[in-house]
Design an enzyme around this catalytic site. Structure first.
Site, PDB file in Angstrom:
ATOM      1  N   SER A 166       0.796  -1.214   0.000  1.00  0.00           N
ATOM      2  CA  SER A 166       0.000   0.000   0.000  1.00  0.00           C
ATOM      3  C   SER A 166       0.830   1.266   0.000  1.00  0.00           C
ATOM      4  O   SER A 166       0.294   2.348  -0.104  1.00  0.00           O
ATOM      5  CB  SER A 166      -0.878  -0.015   1.247  1.00  0.00           C
ATOM      6  OG  SER A 166      -0.124  -0.451   2.348  1.00  0.00           O
ATOM      7  N   LYS A 194       7.531   7.094   4.621  1.00  0.00           N
ATOM      8  CA  LYS A 194       6.522   6.194   4.047  1.00  0.00           C
ATOM      9  C   LYS A 194       5.356   7.039   3.552  1.00  0.00           C
ATOM     10  O   LYS A 194       4.809   7.839   4.306  1.00  0.00           O
ATOM     11  CB  LYS A 194       6.061   5.211   5.126  1.00  0.00           C
ATOM     12  CG  LYS A 194       5.051   4.197   4.681  1.00  0.00           C
ATOM     13  CD  LYS A 194       4.878   3.110   5.737  1.00  0.00           C
ATOM     14  CE  LYS A 194       3.744   2.177   5.417  1.00  0.00           C
ATOM     15  NZ  LYS A 194       3.624   1.077   6.367  1.00  0.00           N
ATOM     16  N   ASP A 214       0.604  -9.053  11.096  1.00  0.00           N
ATOM     17  CA  ASP A 214       1.328  -9.225   9.827  1.00  0.00           C
ATOM     18  C   ASP A 214       2.828  -9.399  10.090  1.00  0.00           C
ATOM     19  O   ASP A 214       3.650  -8.767   9.449  1.00  0.00           O
ATOM     20  CB  ASP A 214       1.065  -8.009   8.922  1.00  0.00           C
ATOM     21  CG  ASP A 214       1.471  -8.275   7.472  1.00  0.00           C
ATOM     22  OD1 ASP A 214       1.577  -9.459   7.091  1.00  0.00           O
ATOM     23  OD2 ASP A 214       1.696  -7.302   6.724  1.00  0.00           O
TER      24      ASP A 214
END
Ligand SMILES: Nc1ncnc2c1ncn2[C@@H]1O[C@H](COP(=O)(O)OP(=O)(O)OP(=O)(O)O)[C@@H](O)[C@H]1O
Length: 754
Positions: A410, A427, A550
């Site tokens: 993403s 990011k 995750d």
């Protein structure tokens, strides 16, 4: 000079460096300016601009494990009947290569496909004839880093640090610990050796460069401030020798390296060059510990125009370095939103989530300028005060791009340098096109990182900005009413993060390459070292009631020698009255997903809803450990979503553990990979497991002892298994009898002898 001798000669310097008016224009007004003439200086730039970590370490063809998000309802539908499986349950999305497969949520994920993620496109199922794979318009991918394929030839190898396609000379920053540090630290290192690879092209005839000659009564660090001026058509470089001297002096004066600084980079000088104003030289001393990071004279009030491009009001004061120039500028003073100036303040940190979540006047374009200000901006000779190809702006602060270091499902992550010469990772997540719940989830990452601020084994969030202030406001307010529809405007989320040198996925890949060369000997100490750090990092978040969901090697980063956890994009908080998290979709990265993550919200045999919680993270850790031991994840051979789903959710499936030299290791993996989540060990137990805390030698039975004693000792690890306990106690009785028999015999012998 020795330093000069060490410097590689500029390769093709005439073509790669286009001096504005030839070297003659690079004059020095300083009497001793010859010691660092501009060409030399540029060679330093070449040398230093080579990143101190090869780009390919984190930006390579190396395939990354990918996160999957599968809607529960879709899955249920798909599993309910074979016909529904044949229908395409992933009809809305699907990302190749793994980034994120989101069945119902991320229609545009496919656009995030990366050239460097050569994930397998699956069109037929493997090993599962009973299930027909969905006819996927995109792909459902299995992830690849489980196999720890060694680095492919990386594009990153050849990728220039600065994107030259976009600007003839985009940007170039460096800082010097001192000239010696430059020579000693950087040039000795391979990554700096090929300095001539960094191509720097000046735009002809745009500006000149003028370093301010410092006066003797100035602070030596302050004297290092270079002054850049834009005018005329030549590059003028003054006072370079003085500069060099000052750098040396300042280096000798107890310079303290800021802790967040990249360990390899030096410290005291940054040179910034930007395309629009031509090369700009700005030499600022890195702050001494405790000092404000940004030089005072670079402050200026900032305004934001409707296009989101930041303009600067003319800078004030004699010390102004960047007057009317592009390049790094201080935008800390004020942000003009919706016609009013909001003071953000220079010392705001990432903790102040609320401060950013200001309700915008017009949510869809909350960056609009008021008319008067806007017209003023239009009249300004230079519309853009920074080049968005060269800089990111987060909260009014500019960060110069040094190259892309990674991209997730993403996001894209860039290496950047701030105006105080610190290297960060930035990011950026594009919100446009995302549905609101997904975007909401992204914003939650900021929340979690704020919560985890100061925790040493979690990546630190330095600053952030969500351009959609309304969205952020909702997250801050914990709004549960998530809007339908998608974000239509060009919104972004930026996070400035501590910079990590390499992620565990790449480290593992490298390790396995080395092991292949050296004959595959598992390095247990290496394993212990990192395993313990992983456990501690996950323990930190579990203690904060956060489940990561995750965990995978790519989400552990090495920062100054320690592993730190990143990517809380799908993390979830455990509500206070429960031990589980609420999910309305399956999430994770297939090869590391626990059985309950696959079956989340379904019902077990007893009719109870299957939930995810901390044990889910333990399973993922078990998969990582397995990968570290065997070079692949436990279910790597099952290539498709459905075959994986089938085996992982099958409680009778036996994971294969090939024998390893240390049986505790197998035991440890079993503890993490117990199918029943209640059987899985928790982190405090795992931290005490005999693999990490081997029994001290005196506790060990002597090898000369009866072998059954050794066996009993081993069986102690299975104290909680009733069957093993029973066998162990039987064995204990047998051993006791044998011992008794031995004693009797020896007494008998002694009696006979006497
Ligand atoms: N702080 C950092 N320092 C250095 N590199 C980083 C940093 N954060 C992220 N990266 C790199 O960028 C990659 C992608 O980052 P991240 O995992 O946060 O993005 P993502 O979009 O959530 O990824 P995914 O969805 O695939 O899990 C990481 O694997 C890592 O290689």
């Amino acid at each position: 000079m020795e330093r000069k001798a060490n410097l590689p000669p500029p390769r093709g310097s005439s073509s790669q460096i286009r001096p504005i008016a030839g070297e003659a224009n690079l004059t020095s007004s300083s009497s001793s300016s010859s010691s660092l003439s501009p060409p030399d200086f540029l060679r330093h730039v070449h040398a230093v601009v080579k990143r101190h970590r090869p780009l390919d370490m984190m930006q390579s063809n190396f395939t990354r494990a990918s996160r999957v998000l599968v809607s529960q309802t879709e899955l249920s539908r798909s599993t309910a009947s074979s016909s529904s499986i044949n229908r395409n349950p992933f009809s809305k999305t699907v990302s190749q290569s793994g980034k994120v497969v989101r069945a119902t949520r991320l229609p545009n994920v496919a656009s995030d496909q990366r050239k460097n993620d050569a994930a397998e496109v699956v069109t037929t199922p493997h090993g599962d004839s009973s299930l027909t794979p969905p006819s996927i318009t995109g792909t459902i991918t299995t992830t690849h880093d489980e196999n720890m394929s060694p680095f492919g030839s990386s594009k990153g190898d050849s990728e220039p640090l600065v994107d030259e396609k976009k600007s003839s000379f985009s940007a170039c920053s460096f800082h010097l610990a001192s000239p010696h540090a430059l020579a000693d630290d950087h040039l000795k290192k391979d990554q700096f050796a090929s300095a001539s690879d960094a191509r720097i092209t000046f735009q002809k005839g745009e500006s000149f460069l003028n370093t301010q000659t410092a006066t003797n009564d100035q602070d030596p660090m302050q004297q290092l401030h270079g002054n850049m001026e834009v005018s005329g058509s030549s590059v003028k470089f003054e006072g370079s020798a003085l500069l060099e001297k000052r750098i040396e002096q300042s280096h000798n004066q107890h310079y303290v390296e800021p802790t967040t600084r990249s360990s390899v980079m030096g410290s005291s000088c940054v040179t910034t060059m930007s395309v629009h104003s031509g090369p700009t030289f700005q030499c600022t001393p890195a702050p001494l510990a405790g000092q404000t990071a940004f030089p005072q004279e670079m402050s200026s009030s900032t305004i934001e125009n409707s296009s989101g491009v930041l303009d600067n009001a003319p800078s004030e004061g004699p010390g102004s370095v960047m007057k009317e120039a592009d390049g790094l500028q201080n935008h800390q003073q004020g942000l003009h939103l919706g016609g009013s100036v909001k003071e953000i303040g220079p010392s705001r940190d990432a903790n102040h989530l609320q401060s950013q979540a200001l309700p915008a006047r017009n949510p869809s374009s909350n960056m609009d300028l008021g008319p008067s200000r806007s017209s003023k901006v239009e009249k300004a000779p230079h519309k853009k005060k920074y080049d968005p190809d060269v800089f990111f702006k987060v909260n009014g602060k500019l960060y110069q791009k040094l190259g892309k270091i990674g991209s997730g499902g993403s996001s894209e992550v860039h290496k950047v340098i701030s105006s105080d010469c610190t290297i960060y990772a930035l990011k950026r997540i594009k919100l446009k096109g995302r549905d609101y719940s997904t975007a909401y989830g992204f914003c939650q990452e900021i929340e979690y990182l704020n919560k985890l601020k100061g925790k040493k084994n979690i990546i630190q969030l330095i600053d952030f900005e969500v351009t959609d202030k309304t969205l952020l406001q909702e997250v801050v307010n914990g709004s549960t009413t998530i809007k339908d529809g998608r974000i239509k405007s060009d919104e972004y989320m930026y996070m400035v993060l501590e910079y990590g040198e390499i992620d565990l996925a790449h480290m593992l890949s490298q390790k396995w390459k080395d092991m292949n060369k050296s004959g595959w000997k598992l390095d247990e100490n290496w394993l212990r070292f990192y395993w313990q750090q992983m456990l501690e990092a996950v323990n930190t978040i579990h203690e904060e009631r956060i489940v990561h969901s995750d965990l995978k090697p790519a989400n552990f980063l090495l920062v100054r020698g320690s592993l730190k956890l990143i990517d809380f994009g799908i993390a979830k908080a455990i509500l206070s009255d429960t031990t589980n998290i609420q999910r309305d979709a399956q999430v994770g990265t297939l090869n590391y997903m626990s059985p309950e993550a696959f079956m989340c919200n379904e019902h077990d045999a007893n009719g109870n809803t299957i939930k995810c919680g901390r044990p889910s993270d333990i399973w993922s850790l078990g998969c990582i450990l397995y990968q570290m031991v065997y070079g692949k994840t436990p279910f790597a051979e099952y290539k498709t979503f459905w075959t994986k789903f089938k085996v992982i959710t099958d409680r009778n499936y036996e994971i294969v553990y090939k024998p390893v030299s240390n049986p505790w290791l197998v035991d440890l993996m079993r503890r993490c990979l117990a199918w029943d989540r209640n059987q899985r060990w928790r982190i405090p137990q795992l931290l005490q497991h005999p693999f990490l805390v081997p029994p001290v030698p005196q506790e060990l039975p002597s090898l000369h002892d009866h072998p059954s004693k050794l066996l009993m000792h081993r069986l102690e690890a299975y104290w909680d298994d009733p069957e093993v306990s029973r066998l162990r106690s039987e064995l204990h009785d047998v051993v006791a009898k044998i011992d008794e028999g031995r004693r009797d015999r020896s007494m008998h012998v002694e009696t006979n002898v006497s």
